[in-house]
Write an enzyme that holds these catalytic residues in place. Structure first.
Site, mmCIF file in Angstrom:
data_model
loop_
_atom_site.group_PDB
_atom_site.id
_atom_site.type_symbol
_atom_site.label_atom_id
_atom_site.label_comp_id
_atom_site.label_asym_id
_atom_site.label_seq_id
_atom_site.Cartn_x
_atom_site.Cartn_y
_atom_site.Cartn_z
ATOM 1 N N ASP A 36 26.565 -8.058 -21.869
ATOM 2 C CA ASP A 36 26.699 -7.253 -20.648
ATOM 3 C C ASP A 36 27.808 -7.792 -19.739
ATOM 4 O O ASP A 36 27.587 -8.048 -18.557
ATOM 5 C CB ASP A 36 25.379 -7.208 -19.880
ATOM 6 C CG ASP A 36 24.180 -6.949 -20.768
ATOM 7 O OD1 ASP A 36 24.334 -6.253 -21.778
ATOM 8 O OD2 ASP A 36 23.083 -7.455 -20.445
ATOM 9 N N HIS A 91 16.124 -15.430 -16.088
ATOM 10 C CA HIS A 91 17.085 -14.868 -17.039
ATOM 11 C C HIS A 91 17.614 -13.568 -16.456
ATOM 12 O O HIS A 91 17.000 -12.516 -16.582
ATOM 13 C CB HIS A 91 16.440 -14.645 -18.401
ATOM 14 C CG HIS A 91 17.421 -14.326 -19.483
ATOM 15 N ND1 HIS A 91 17.585 -13.064 -19.986
ATOM 16 C CD2 HIS A 91 18.304 -15.109 -20.145
ATOM 17 C CE1 HIS A 91 18.523 -13.070 -20.919
ATOM 18 N NE2 HIS A 91 18.973 -14.306 -21.035
ATOM 19 N N LYS A 115 10.105 -2.851 -19.898
ATOM 20 C CA LYS A 115 9.267 -2.393 -18.799
ATOM 21 C C LYS A 115 10.147 -2.064 -17.592
ATOM 22 O O LYS A 115 11.248 -2.583 -17.457
ATOM 23 C CB LYS A 115 8.225 -3.457 -18.437
ATOM 24 C CG LYS A 115 7.260 -3.778 -19.576
ATOM 25 C CD LYS A 115 6.244 -4.818 -19.159
ATOM 26 C CE LYS A 115 5.289 -5.132 -20.300
ATOM 27 N NZ LYS A 115 4.289 -6.155 -19.923
ATOM 28 N N ASN A 149 14.591 2.882 -14.201
ATOM 29 C CA ASN A 149 14.486 1.421 -14.253
ATOM 30 C C ASN A 149 15.599 0.792 -13.423
ATOM 31 O O ASN A 149 16.780 1.090 -13.634
ATOM 32 C CB ASN A 149 14.593 0.947 -15.710
ATOM 33 C CG ASN A 149 14.107 -0.483 -15.888
ATOM 34 O OD1 ASN A 149 13.569 -1.093 -14.986
ATOM 35 N ND2 ASN A 149 14.309 -1.009 -17.082
ATOM 36 N N SER A 169 18.213 2.838 -16.909
ATOM 37 C CA SER A 169 17.976 2.605 -18.315
ATOM 38 C C SER A 169 16.744 3.392 -18.748
ATOM 39 O O SER A 169 15.702 3.335 -18.096
ATOM 40 C CB SER A 169 17.732 1.111 -18.540
ATOM 41 O OG SER A 169 17.316 0.860 -19.853
ATOM 42 N N GLU A 218 21.639 3.715 -21.063
ATOM 43 C CA GLU A 218 21.609 2.654 -20.048
ATOM 44 C C GLU A 218 23.030 2.198 -19.737
ATOM 45 O O GLU A 218 24.010 2.777 -20.196
ATOM 46 C CB GLU A 218 20.766 1.474 -20.528
ATOM 47 C CG GLU A 218 21.259 0.798 -21.790
ATOM 48 C CD GLU A 218 20.326 -0.308 -22.267
ATOM 49 O OE1 GLU A 218 19.228 -0.434 -21.721
ATOM 50 O OE2 GLU A 218 20.720 -1.034 -23.193
ATOM 51 N N HIS A 289 27.308 -1.749 -23.602
ATOM 52 C CA HIS A 289 27.208 -2.282 -22.237
ATOM 53 C C HIS A 289 28.591 -2.713 -21.737
ATOM 54 O O HIS A 289 28.963 -3.879 -21.759
ATOM 55 C CB HIS A 289 26.236 -3.448 -22.128
ATOM 56 C CG HIS A 289 25.741 -3.599 -20.720
ATOM 57 N ND1 HIS A 289 24.419 -3.449 -20.371
ATOM 58 C CD2 HIS A 289 26.407 -3.835 -19.568
ATOM 59 C CE1 HIS A 289 24.295 -3.609 -19.051
ATOM 60 N NE2 HIS A 289 25.494 -3.835 -18.551
ATOM 61 N N GLN A 318 37.482 -6.942 -25.802
ATOM 62 C CA GLN A 318 38.407 -6.358 -24.841
ATOM 63 C C GLN A 318 39.365 -5.438 -25.585
ATOM 64 O O GLN A 318 39.926 -5.819 -26.610
ATOM 65 C CB GLN A 318 39.210 -7.441 -24.116
ATOM 66 C CG GLN A 318 38.368 -8.443 -23.349
ATOM 67 C CD GLN A 318 39.223 -9.517 -22.701
ATOM 68 O OE1 GLN A 318 39.801 -9.296 -21.645
ATOM 69 N NE2 GLN A 318 39.318 -10.675 -23.333
#
Length: 332
Positions: A36, A91, A115, A149, A169, A218, A289, A318
């Site tokens: 990410d 995290h 979740k 989310n 997401s 997401e 992402h 990249q």
């Protein structure tokens, strides 16, 4: 490229007692693990921030050789992050960073996998290598209360110098809301993109979460380029190593809040989107992402890819973005 062993085995001195922890050391490489990733630039240095304990970070002068820093980018997460998100243990996911009105703003995600009891936190600083101050929570989501989310934030400033944030997401897809001058919500969230319409029979079952549903979209990122705002999103499933089928899709709009459409005019809100980047099944199993930037007259695409060479390890990618005559982005 240097061996991935260099990436994984950050040199450390051995602890002599249980109370002592190994000392991690910074290292440099032209191939770095990153999940990410987003980037920012200040005083001749590029900063790459990504998912990790307290946010993983690396610096570079040329975006070729990176120095992976030993300490977390956020040294001390505020206590409210643990109070607000059950099970969150430092995290941090999917940060984003932007400079606006002479100040740097950092958004970061606190969550647990699969979740939507989540929160997006906010910090500010005068410099990228400076001290970050807690600015509280931008938005939270809770199971059974919210059909989205609160993860994967992305700041965008419109042509009127108005800040917005897009995030989200699964559940009911990608959200966007207006921000105030303190970078907190100033409007209700609005859905702007979905992988599938609700109850679409073509939607595959979710192999990763019984809670998140089948709307596998997401990681939004909006780039303003020329006449349009371009919304990049990630489709399908990350975080499964060589089993990942992550990919990036894009649509565009002349209004930051949408509607975003693809080349065929299909609304991203209704499942539209043009496939933009995916794994080639040779070097990368899957990729997603992303972030996208205009730097010095060039447009750049940044994401992570699940590398076959490294058994599905997530590696920084990249690529230079090119633009068609009708203003659609593509990568050779």
């Amino acid at each position: 490229m240097k061996k991935l062993l260099v990436l994984l085995c950050i040199a450390a001195s051995c602890a002599t007692t249980e109370a002592q922890r190994p000392r991690r050391m910074a290292f440099s490489s032209d191939t770095i693990m990153a999940h990410d990733p987003v980037m920012a630039y200040e005083n001749g240095t590029f900063y790459m921030l990504s998912t990790g304990i307290g946010v993983q970070w690396a610096t570079s002068r040329d975006r070729k050789t990176w120095t992976v820093q030993a300490s977390p980018y956020i040294e001390n997460l505020p206590a409210w992050t643990h109070d607000s998100v059950p099970g969150f243990k430092n995290h941090v996911w999917a940060p984003d960073v932007i400079k606006w009105h002479g100040q740097w703003w950092l958004a970061y995600s606190c969550s647990t996998f699969g979740k939507n009891n989540s929160a997006i936190g906010l910090m500010s600083a005068k410099a990228l290598n400076g001290k970050w101050e807690d600015r509280g929570c931008i938005v939270t989501s809770k199971a059974k209360r919210d059909q989205w989310n609160a993860i994967d934030p992305n700041f965008v400033i419109d042509d009127n110098d108005q800040p917005w944030m897009t995030w989200g997401s699964f559940w009911d897809g990608i959200q966007i809301a207006k921000l105030d001058t303190t970078m907190h919500l100033a409007s209700k969230p609005k859905t702007i993109a979905r992988r599938y319409l609700p109850n679409d029979p073509k939607a595959a079952e979710n192999p990763t979460s019984k809670f998140a549903g089948r709307n596998a979209i997401e990681a939004p990122f909006i780039l303003k380029h020329g006449d349009f705002y371009y919304l990049f999103v990630s489709w399908d499933y990350c975080c499964r190593g060589s089993k990942s089928n992550y990919r990036v899709a894009v649509g565009r709009s002349k209004d930051v809040a949408g509607p975003y459409v693809d080349k065929q005019g299909r609304k991203m809100l209704e499942g539209g989107g043009c496939l933009f980047f995916e794994g080639d099944q040779k070097e990368f199993e899957a990729a997603g992402h992303c972030a996208a930037y205009d730097w010095n007259g060039e447009s750049w695409f940044v994401c992570h890819g699940y590398a076959k060479k490294y058994n599905g390890g997530a590696i920084l990618i990249q690529r230079l973005i090119k633009w068609s005559e009708d203003q659609w982005p593509y990568i050779d």
